[in-house]
Scaffold this motif. Structure first.
Motif, PDB file in Angstrom:
ATOM      1  N   LYS A   1      -2.990  16.356 -46.238  1.00  0.00           N
ATOM      2  CA  LYS A   1      -1.605  16.391 -45.724  1.00  0.00           C
ATOM      3  C   LYS A   1      -1.972  14.459 -46.176  1.00  0.00           C
ATOM      4  O   LYS A   1      -0.765  13.990 -46.728  1.00  0.00           O
ATOM      5  CB  LYS A   1      -2.299  16.317 -43.743  1.00  0.00           C
ATOM      6  CG  LYS A   1      -1.367  17.248 -43.686  1.00  0.00           C
ATOM      7  CD  LYS A   1      -0.518  17.230 -42.474  1.00  0.00           C
ATOM      8  CE  LYS A   1      -0.004  18.741 -42.312  1.00  0.00           C
ATOM      9  NZ  LYS A   1      -1.055  19.642 -41.416  1.00  0.00           N
TER      10      LYS A   1
ATOM     11  N   LYS B   1      -6.525  18.063 -43.841  1.00  0.00           N
ATOM     12  CA  LYS B   1      -6.410  17.081 -43.187  1.00  0.00           C
ATOM     13  C   LYS B   1      -5.862  16.086 -44.286  1.00  0.00           C
ATOM     14  O   LYS B   1      -5.482  15.294 -44.683  1.00  0.00           O
ATOM     15  CB  LYS B   1      -7.427  16.446 -42.357  1.00  0.00           C
ATOM     16  CG  LYS B   1      -7.108  15.309 -41.400  1.00  0.00           C
ATOM     17  CD  LYS B   1      -8.609  14.497 -40.603  1.00  0.00           C
ATOM     18  CE  LYS B   1      -8.485  13.524 -40.407  1.00  0.00           C
ATOM     19  NZ  LYS B   1      -9.919  12.671 -40.041  1.00  0.00           N
ATOM     20  N   GLU B   2      -6.864  16.395 -44.949  1.00  0.00           N
ATOM     21  CA  GLU B   2      -7.591  15.129 -46.439  1.00  0.00           C
ATOM     22  C   GLU B   2      -5.760  15.649 -47.225  1.00  0.00           C
ATOM     23  O   GLU B   2      -4.737  14.695 -47.584  1.00  0.00           O
ATOM     24  CB  GLU B   2      -7.928  16.141 -47.622  1.00  0.00           C
ATOM     25  CG  GLU B   2      -9.286  15.769 -46.701  1.00  0.00           C
ATOM     26  CD  GLU B   2     -10.992  16.386 -47.918  1.00  0.00           C
ATOM     27  OE1 GLU B   2     -11.787  15.877 -48.105  1.00  0.00           O
ATOM     28  OE2 GLU B   2     -11.242  17.212 -48.087  1.00  0.00           O
TER      29      GLU B   2
END
Ligand SMILES: [Zn+2]
Length: 466
Positions: A266, A263-264
């Motif tokens: 992205k 997530k980070e």
């Protein structure tokens, strides 16, 4: 949106002239922190902030002198029963103006440019940050007579001198400053118009290394060849600090670096990045390539990866040089470190690198210097979602979570002393603002947006449980 917010925003729109003139009034005070403290100008600047706070409706305003430290300005409003309490932070001191001949307008004479920027020392760092909150609070207090949250506002006078007494100050006034959320307003937006919440800072580790071959300089004609040159030896080891791409290559240095979650990564890839503009912003020479981990987006390299710089090098100056092999060479190595690196461990790894790589059996001496721990916050607390909504409402565009490649000394004391309450780092600097440099300037439009966002922020945070 509540009626209270509407009224406050309306009030704000009709008050910009007043706030801009208050900002100019503050910029005219040369409260430079670097002089031997406490200079009269720092007292003046703390008092000016206090007076503006009082006019704005803050209560118990005070200039708080602190032994061995610079004066703080303080104000509060604590009548929102049952609502959360915010501790706001900004600083009123400034960097020295630098080289006067490089300023297009005088440093302490605030000047509005045709480009919509207000020029002057401290305009953006951090006087605009301070007034953002004063103006947002005033907008409520003048219209509805109350704030949706309780507010304590501490304005430091020592940030540009490294916040030396801040931790003692916070310890001393711990009870008085207790809060549910901290809002630290002295950071940058990734680009103009893009509201950004800073959620990580890099730390620092540094050391000096000296390589010695001889007791005194000797004739390079009579001895050159067999007798080793310590400058070349040191340079070989410095060169080996990175690989051919310029990525740190010290043994063990990547061991504790926390990997980005999917997530980070992205989120990092989604941040706007224009390589040509980046290079021209920092004024790299034409054709120069970006270094570091080529697999990682550039923002990821700056926010979440360690980096090294040689910040000083001493051999023999050109002046007075002659055909000699000199006795020794010295370098100061500075590393930016990230979660979960330990500054002491990093220093040791780099010291070991020099001991292992300096060739020809020369003598190596390393001395650890200043260090600072990195900072990173967990963004799952609802205050972050509230701040994101407030920034989006204030700026009219989605907010970004960013890191900061630098180390900000005031963040860690707040996090440590105030018991780990969420810290929201939001500010109005932008890439062209040149904080600390000559021709420092504030993007006035973003300042207005940031102030509107602060109005929304108090409202959003009022819905967290107090
Ligand atoms: Zn600052």
């Amino acid at each position: 949106m509540s009626e209270q917010v509407d009224k406050a925003l309306e009030n704000l729109e009709s008050s910009w002239d007043k706030w801009l003139s208050h900002l100019m009034e503050l910029v005219r005070i040369p409260g430079v922190s670097a002089k031997p403290p406490p200079a009269k100008e720092l007292e003046d600047s703390a008092e000016a902030v206090r007076a503006i706070m009082e006019q704005a409706g803050f209560e118990n305003t005070e200039v708080i002198g602190f032994p061995g430290g610079h004066p703080y300005a303080y104000g509060e409003w604590l009548h929102a029963d049952g609502a959360p309490t915010l501790l706001l932070y900004g600083h009123h001191d400034v960097q020295p103006p630098g080289r006067p001949e490089k300023w297009r307008t005088p440093a302490f004479e605030p000047t509005m440019g045709d480009d919509g920027r207000l020029y002057g020392r401290g305009a953006v760092d951090d006087k605009a940050g301070v007034l953002m909150h004063v103006a947002a609070c005033a907008a409520y207090l003048e219209t509805t007579g109350s704030l949706p949250v309780n507010v304590k506002f501490i304005v430091e006078g020592e940030e540009e001198a490294g916040s030396q007494s801040l931790e003692r100050f916070l310890e001393t006034y711990k009870e008085r400053l207790a809060a549910d959320v901290i809002v630290l307003t002295d950071t940058a937006n990734l680009e103009a118009g893009l509201p950004s919440l800073t959620t990580s800072l890099r730390g620092l580790a540094s050391l000096d290394v000296e390589v010695r071959a001889l007791d005194h300089p000797i004739h390079s004609g009579m001895f050159g060849g067999p007798v080793p040159d310590p400058v070349i030896a040191l340079c070989r080891s410095i060169g080996a600090l990175t690989d051919a791409d310029g990525k740190l290559a010290v043994e063990g240095i990547w061991d504790d670096v926390r990997a980005l979650t999917e997530k980070e990564r992205k989120a990092m890839e989604a941040l706007p990045f224009d390589e040509a503009r980046f290079c021209s912003d920092v004024q790299m020479v034409p054709g120069a390539k970006l270094t570091g981990d080529q697999e990682m987006p550039v923002w990821g390299r700056i926010f979440r990866q360690p980096a090294v710089a040689v910040i000083a090098f001493e051999a023999r100056p050109f002046e007075g040089s002659s055909n000699q092999i000199i006795e020794s060479a010295k370098a100061r190595i500075s590393l930016r470190i990230v979660p979960d690196q330990d500054p002491g461990k990093v220093e040791q790894a780099v010291a070991k690198h020099f001991e292992k790589t300096v060739p020809w059996g020369l003598e190596v001496k390393t001395t650890a210097r200043e260090s600072a721990i990195w900072w990173m916050t967990d963004t799952s607390h609802p205050a972050f979602a509230a701040a994101t909504r407030a920034l989006e409402a204030g700026y009219g565009t989605s907010a970004a979570f960013i890191g900061c490649g630098g180390s900000i000394p005031f963040v860690d004391p707040f996090a440590r002393v105030l018991g780990g309450v969420p810290a929201l780092l939001m500010g109005v600097e932008d890439p062209p603002c040149n904080a600390h440099g000559e021709n420092e300037s504030l993007n006035v439009d973003d300042w207005k947006k940031g102030t509107r966002a602060a109005v929304h922020l108090y409202d959003e945070l009022s819905r967290l449980s107090g």
